[in-house]
Structure formats: C-alpha cells, structure tokens
Write a protein that holds these residues in place. Sequence first.
Motif, PDB file in Angstrom:
ATOM      1  N   ILE A 323      -0.879  -2.106  -5.873  1.00 47.99           N
ATOM      2  CA  ILE A 323      -0.368  -0.746  -5.752  1.00 47.99           C
ATOM      3  C   ILE A 323      -1.053  -0.146  -4.526  1.00 47.99           C
ATOM      4  CG2 ILE A 323      -0.157   1.516  -6.833  1.00 47.99           C
ATOM      5  CD1 ILE A 323       1.385  -0.758  -8.232  1.00 47.99           C
ATOM      6  N   PRO A 324      -0.312   0.241  -3.493  1.00 47.63           N
ATOM      7  CA  PRO A 324      -0.961   0.717  -2.259  1.00 47.63           C
ATOM      8  C   PRO A 324      -1.947   1.844  -2.533  1.00 47.63           C
ATOM      9  CG  PRO A 324       1.392   0.409  -1.901  1.00 47.63           C
ATOM     10  CD  PRO A 324       1.161   0.252  -3.378  1.00 47.63           C
ATOM     11  N   LEU A 325      -3.098   1.767  -1.903  1.00 51.76           N
ATOM     12  CA  LEU A 325      -4.138   2.754  -2.181  1.00 51.76           C
ATOM     13  C   LEU A 325      -3.729   4.159  -1.774  1.00 51.76           C
ATOM     14  CD1 LEU A 325      -7.419   0.847  -1.222  1.00 51.76           C
ATOM     15  CD2 LEU A 325      -6.187   0.913  -3.399  1.00 51.76           C
ATOM     16  N   HIS A 326      -2.915   4.285  -0.728  1.00 53.13           N
ATOM     17  CA  HIS A 326      -2.545   5.633  -0.284  1.00 53.13           C
ATOM     18  C   HIS A 326      -1.637   6.338  -1.283  1.00 53.13           C
ATOM     19  CE1 HIS A 326       1.144   3.547   1.008  1.00 53.13           C
ATOM     20  NE2 HIS A 326       1.715   4.728   1.047  1.00 53.13           N
ATOM     21  N   SER A 327      -0.991   5.569  -2.169  1.00 52.75           N
ATOM     22  CA  SER A 327      -0.112   6.171  -3.161  1.00 52.75           C
ATOM     23  C   SER A 327      -0.774   6.287  -4.534  1.00 52.75           C
ATOM     24  CB  SER A 327       1.178   5.343  -3.295  1.00 52.75           C
ATOM     25  OG  SER A 327       0.896   4.035  -3.782  1.00 52.75           O
ATOM     26  N   ALA A 328      -1.981   5.758  -4.689  1.00 51.96           N
ATOM     27  CA  ALA A 328      -2.701   5.832  -5.955  1.00 51.96           C
ATOM     28  C   ALA A 328      -3.321   7.217  -6.129  1.00 51.96           C
ATOM     29  CB  ALA A 328      -3.790   4.765  -5.996  1.00 51.96           C
ATOM     30  N   PRO A 329      -3.501   7.654  -7.375  1.00 54.68           N
ATOM     31  CA  PRO A 329      -4.095   8.988  -7.588  1.00 54.68           C
ATOM     32  C   PRO A 329      -5.441   9.168  -6.872  1.00 54.68           C
ATOM     33  CG  PRO A 329      -3.185   8.144  -9.644  1.00 54.68           C
ATOM     34  CD  PRO A 329      -3.093   7.026  -8.651  1.00 54.68           C
ATOM     35  N   ALA A 330      -6.343   8.185  -6.990  1.00 54.16           N
ATOM     36  CA  ALA A 330      -7.644   8.317  -6.342  1.00 54.16           C
ATOM     37  C   ALA A 330      -7.521   8.208  -4.825  1.00 54.16           C
ATOM     38  CB  ALA A 330      -8.612   7.259  -6.871  1.00 54.16           C
ATOM     39  N   GLY A 331      -6.557   7.429  -4.358  1.00 54.91           N
ATOM     40  CA  GLY A 331      -6.337   7.334  -2.923  1.00 54.91           C
ATOM     41  C   GLY A 331      -5.920   8.656  -2.321  1.00 54.91           C
ATOM     42  N   ARG A 332      -5.081   9.385  -3.037  1.00 56.98           N
ATOM     43  CA  ARG A 332      -4.655  10.703  -2.552  1.00 56.98           C
ATOM     44  C   ARG A 332      -5.788  11.711  -2.641  1.00 56.98           C
ATOM     45  NH1 ARG A 332       0.007   9.190  -5.572  1.00 56.98           N
ATOM     46  NH2 ARG A 332      -0.620  10.553  -7.293  1.00 56.98           N
ATOM     47  N   GLN A 333      -6.672  11.528  -3.634  1.00 55.48           N
ATOM     48  CA  GLN A 333      -7.768  12.470  -3.814  1.00 55.48           C
ATOM     49  C   GLN A 333      -8.887  12.256  -2.792  1.00 55.48           C
ATOM     50  OE1 GLN A 333      -9.506  12.350  -7.745  1.00 55.48           O
ATOM     51  NE2 GLN A 333     -11.192  13.751  -7.207  1.00 55.48           N
ATOM     52  N   PHE A 334      -9.239  11.000  -2.566  1.00 57.72           N
ATOM     53  CA  PHE A 334     -10.420  10.704  -1.750  1.00 57.72           C
ATOM     54  C   PHE A 334     -10.111  10.272  -0.316  1.00 57.72           C
ATOM     55  CE2 PHE A 334     -11.848   9.561  -6.160  1.00 57.72           C
ATOM     56  CZ  PHE A 334     -12.717  10.637  -6.322  1.00 57.72           C
ATOM     57  N   GLY A 335      -8.872   9.882  -0.057  1.00 65.24           N
ATOM     58  CA  GLY A 335      -8.527   9.389   1.267  1.00 65.24           C
ATOM     59  C   GLY A 335      -7.289  10.077   1.802  1.00 65.24           C
ATOM     60  N   ARG A 336      -6.792   9.541   2.892  1.00 67.72           N
ATOM     61  CA  ARG A 336      -5.540  10.050   3.439  1.00 67.72           C
ATOM     62  C   ARG A 336      -4.833   8.930   4.186  1.00 67.72           C
ATOM     63  NH1 ARG A 336      -5.636  10.933   8.894  1.00 67.72           N
ATOM     64  NH2 ARG A 336      -7.696  11.059   9.922  1.00 67.72           N
ATOM     65  N   ALA A 337      -3.527   9.006   4.230  1.00 68.12           N
ATOM     66  CA  ALA A 337      -2.734   8.039   4.984  1.00 68.12           C
ATOM     67  C   ALA A 337      -2.493   8.578   6.384  1.00 68.12           C
ATOM     68  CB  ALA A 337      -1.411   7.782   4.280  1.00 68.12           C
ATOM     69  N   HIS A 338      -2.541   7.684   7.363  1.00 65.29           N
ATOM     70  CA  HIS A 338      -2.192   8.078   8.718  1.00 65.29           C
ATOM     71  C   HIS A 338      -0.703   7.826   8.907  1.00 65.29           C
ATOM     72  CE1 HIS A 338      -2.636   8.847  12.988  1.00 65.29           C
ATOM     73  NE2 HIS A 338      -1.871   7.792  13.203  1.00 65.29           N
ATOM     74  N   GLY A 339       0.076   8.876   8.753  1.00 63.15           N
ATOM     75  CA  GLY A 339       1.521   8.767   8.890  1.00 63.15           C
ATOM     76  C   GLY A 339       2.159   8.008   7.743  1.00 63.15           C
ATOM     77  N   ASP A 340       3.380   7.566   7.955  1.00 68.08           N
ATOM     78  CA  ASP A 340       4.077   6.767   6.946  1.00 68.08           C
ATOM     79  C   ASP A 340       3.601   5.317   7.019  1.00 68.08           C
ATOM     80  OD1 ASP A 340       5.593   8.967   6.131  1.00 68.08           O
ATOM     81  OD2 ASP A 340       7.123   8.577   7.669  1.00 68.08           O
ATOM     82  N   LEU A 341       3.679   4.642   5.889  1.00 66.40           N
ATOM     83  CA  LEU A 341       3.252   3.240   5.813  1.00 66.40           C
ATOM     84  C   LEU A 341       4.410   2.403   5.249  1.00 66.40           C
ATOM     85  CD1 LEU A 341       0.551   4.916   5.931  1.00 66.40           C
ATOM     86  CD2 LEU A 341      -0.485   3.099   4.608  1.00 66.40           C
ATOM     87  N   PRO A 342       5.515   2.296   5.995  1.00 62.17           N
ATOM     88  CA  PRO A 342       6.711   1.650   5.446  1.00 62.17           C
ATOM     89  C   PRO A 342       6.531   0.166   5.132  1.00 62.17           C
ATOM     90  CG  PRO A 342       6.964   2.060   7.799  1.00 62.17           C
ATOM     91  CD  PRO A 342       5.733   2.778   7.364  1.00 62.17           C
ATOM     92  N   HIS A 343       5.786  -0.547   5.954  1.00 61.57           N
ATOM     93  CA  HIS A 343       5.609  -1.979   5.700  1.00 61.57           C
ATOM     94  C   HIS A 343       4.751  -2.205   4.458  1.00 61.57           C
ATOM     95  CE1 HIS A 343       7.599  -2.680   9.423  1.00 61.57           C
ATOM     96  NE2 HIS A 343       6.615  -2.212  10.165  1.00 61.57           N
ATOM     97  N   THR A 344       3.721  -1.385   4.311  1.00 54.60           N
ATOM     98  CA  THR A 344       2.886  -1.474   3.112  1.00 54.60           C
ATOM     99  C   THR A 344       3.716  -1.212   1.871  1.00 54.60           C
ATOM    100  OG1 THR A 344       0.897  -0.791   4.309  1.00 54.60           O
ATOM    101  CG2 THR A 344       0.899  -0.478   1.930  1.00 54.60           C
ATOM    102  N   ASP A 345       4.533  -0.163   1.903  1.00 52.37           N
ATOM    103  CA  ASP A 345       5.349   0.181   0.735  1.00 52.37           C
ATOM    104  C   ASP A 345       6.345  -0.926   0.401  1.00 52.37           C
ATOM    105  OD1 ASP A 345       4.100   2.637   0.385  1.00 52.37           O
ATOM    106  OD2 ASP A 345       5.495   3.682   1.714  1.00 52.37           O
ATOM    107  N   ARG A 346       6.960  -1.500   1.429  1.00 57.07           N
ATOM    108  CA  ARG A 346       7.947  -2.552   1.181  1.00 57.07           C
ATOM    109  C   ARG A 346       7.297  -3.802   0.602  1.00 57.07           C
ATOM    110  NH1 ARG A 346       9.450  -7.124   3.986  1.00 57.07           N
ATOM    111  NH2 ARG A 346      11.452  -7.985   3.337  1.00 57.07           N
ATOM    112  N   VAL A 347       6.189  -4.227   1.203  1.00 56.60           N
ATOM    113  CA  VAL A 347       5.517  -5.433   0.733  1.00 56.60           C
ATOM    114  C   VAL A 347       5.018  -5.248  -0.702  1.00 56.60           C
ATOM    115  CG1 VAL A 347       3.477  -6.883   1.061  1.00 56.60           C
ATOM    116  CG2 VAL A 347       4.902  -6.259   3.021  1.00 56.60           C
ATOM    117  N   ALA A 348       4.459  -4.093  -0.981  1.00 59.17           N
ATOM    118  CA  ALA A 348       3.931  -3.848  -2.326  1.00 59.17           C
ATOM    119  C   ALA A 348       5.017  -3.900  -3.387  1.00 59.17           C
ATOM    120  CB  ALA A 348       3.231  -2.492  -2.366  1.00 59.17           C
ATOM    121  N   SER A 349       6.249  -3.559  -3.022  1.00 60.66           N
ATOM    122  CA  SER A 349       7.335  -3.550  -4.009  1.00 60.66           C
ATOM    123  C   SER A 349       8.102  -4.870  -4.061  1.00 60.66           C
ATOM    124  CB  SER A 349       8.313  -2.415  -3.691  1.00 60.66           C
ATOM    125  OG  SER A 349       8.975  -2.647  -2.458  1.00 60.66           O
TER     126      SER A 349
END
Length: 387
Positions: A323-349
């Motif tokens: 599950i990509p860290l930028h979309s996880a609850p703790a990832g949103r709380q403690f980190g941030r994504a730099h822009g969109d991550l389309p390849h990460t999202d596609r591969v994870a699914s």
Amino acid sequence: MEKIPFGKPHISGSELAYLQQVLDSASLSGDGAFTRKCQAWLENQLGTPKAMLTHSCTAALEMAAILSGVGPGDEVIMPSFTFVSTANAFVLRGATPVFVDIDPHSLNIDPHEIRAAITPRTRAIVVVHYAGHPCDMDAIQALCQQHGLLLIEDAAQAILTEYKGKKLGTIGDLGCLSFHETKNVISGEGGALLVNNPAFFERADVIWQKGTNRKAFFEGLVDKYTWVDVGSSYLPGELIAAFLYAQLEQAEQINQVRRGHWALYRQLLLPLAQAGYIELAEPLPAAGENAHIFHIMLPDAGQRTCLIQYLAQRAVSAVFHYIPLHSAPAGRQFGRAHGDLPHTDRVASSLLRLPLFPGMSASQVHYVCSQISQFFQCKHDPAPHSS
C-alpha cells in the motif's frame, strides 16, 4: 496438488550444529563469536569497511536515521513504494519523509523525481532496491554530491546484488540489509547496518551498544563505560547470529537457485506477456542480481484479485504489496508526496508476486504458470474487473 506456499524458509544444513556450539558456549547474548563471523563475512563478501548485525532491517534503518542527524524540520526523500520501516525510521527522529514516484520499468525511485523534490530542507536520500534490482546509483550519487546530501540504501531485498561491480548497500554512506525469513538469506528476524562512511564508525558503535562507550572500555581506551549518546539494544542474540552464519555460507548458492526459478518463470510466462495479458519484469542478467522477487503486472486491481483467488483455489499462494506510503494514514500524517505518483499508484494496484523459494521444484513453477495460463483462457469470466 500439494499446496505451493508463497515462500518457505530454506535450511542450509549447518544451522543446528552452529546453534549447538552457542549452547555449549553458555554465552547467548549478542556480540559473540558468531556475530563477529557474520560481520566479517559481510565485510569480506560485500566490500564494506564496517558491518554491524542488528535484530532487524528496521533496527538498521533506525540506526542509519540516528547517524544521519536528521530532526524536526528536515526532509528525507524516498520512494512511496516501500515497506513502512523505510519511513518510520526517520519519522521517529522528527524528520519528514518526502515521497516521490518510481520508474515504471525498474520499480525503483526515479532520479528525475528526486531532483524535482529537493529543497533547502532536504538532508538525505533513501533509495530502495526493489526486488534486489539496483537503482540508478550513478545519477543518485551525483545528486547527493551536488546538494551535499547523505545517501542511504535500503537494500533489504538485495543481498549480493551488484551495481557496476559494487554490492548494493555498500555504495551510499550507509546501507541496510534484512535477514527476515521472507528474504534470500534468513535468520527468522535479523538485519545489518553497513557503515561505508568512516565518519560514522565511532558513533555507530556507541549507538549499537545502547548509547554507551562499551567498545572503548573493552579495548582499554577508557577505565569504565557509561552512557554517552542516544542508542538502543540493536544487536541480535548469538543464536540468531549462528543461524545466520550457516545461511551466509550458502548465500551465492541460494541466489543461483532463485535465478534459475526466475528464468523459468519468465520463459513460461513470456507468451502471455507477448499476447498482452500480463507485463513481465525486465530480464535479469545471468549473474549479479539475486532474483529476490518474481512478479507480474495485471491490467488492474480487479483482475489481480480474481487471479489471486483463482490460484488460491488451485493450491497456489500469490501475494501483492505495498500500500503506497503516501496514501496510508500515517504517510499523510507524517510525510508528504511530491506531486502526483501515478506509477506508484498503478504498480501498487496491479503487481502480483508469485511463489519463489530455494526449495521450490521446476514442476511447481510449471504448475503455477499453467494455472495462470488457464486463468486467461477461461471463458466463463473473461472480462477484467475495474478497481
């Protein structure tokens, strides 16, 4: 057909004898003879100046985070497509993980995305060598040198894999290995920190010894040891080290068997890829990589779920991650994504990992591939499901 597990721990044959040696010694705590043997093996075989056994790769990452000196207000760039420990280690120091996208072919962090994410607050780059496949280390090293950043390698999956003649984990300032039972070389739980930058040697010893100058005491450099820095109990017990040493002795043979299974999978599944049903990873070279994972890419999450269920009904265990860290609850709380991550999202699914372990037989690989082929030949439910 007997069930084919996703993975099965490999036993080299020397583990019990080495464990008995530890029991006979009546010294079970860490930093003993087998700890030193393992560390010497890693230093000699990998080419790192200093290897330190830890009780997990998570512990190695936490030590790396402490050594990096990051704290509140600092940023650490890393992929989102990784296990949570990669980020947690730096979150525990108060730093902010900045998640960037991966290259769609290698599934490793994209140097172009790293460059775009660097800010005045950036202190380090953490690369993850996914599936034991090396990141573009030349490009990433150049970025670190240009911006004065530390380079840390999460080489949890990459034991003995090479990049241009250098073993992964030994290229950055610090490298982290895993010996979890799902890895190529195992000790149940376990890991190692590779300290490649001499500037960190002394402090690494202190952190490893719970924040004390215990090593200096045993070397006769001080008359007593005391608490001098932060640290924790990061070293494993001697039983773990003994088990691991038996595995390290067969590390290259283990990787060779895995490469054989990997190549057979690719050969058997290539017709499905050529027909457009699945995507395969790039071919591995004959040597130099450790074949930690064999994965396929499905068109979408719906088809992946259907295939997982189909294989499970036919005694084959296949799994997905992460599950990509930028979309996880703790990832949103403690980190941030730099822009969109389309390849990460596609591969994870879409990514599906197939069974791969040293004790697997060629007939089992053939069976798994035949069942995947039958799945796509089925007429009763040919249409893919959308995620």
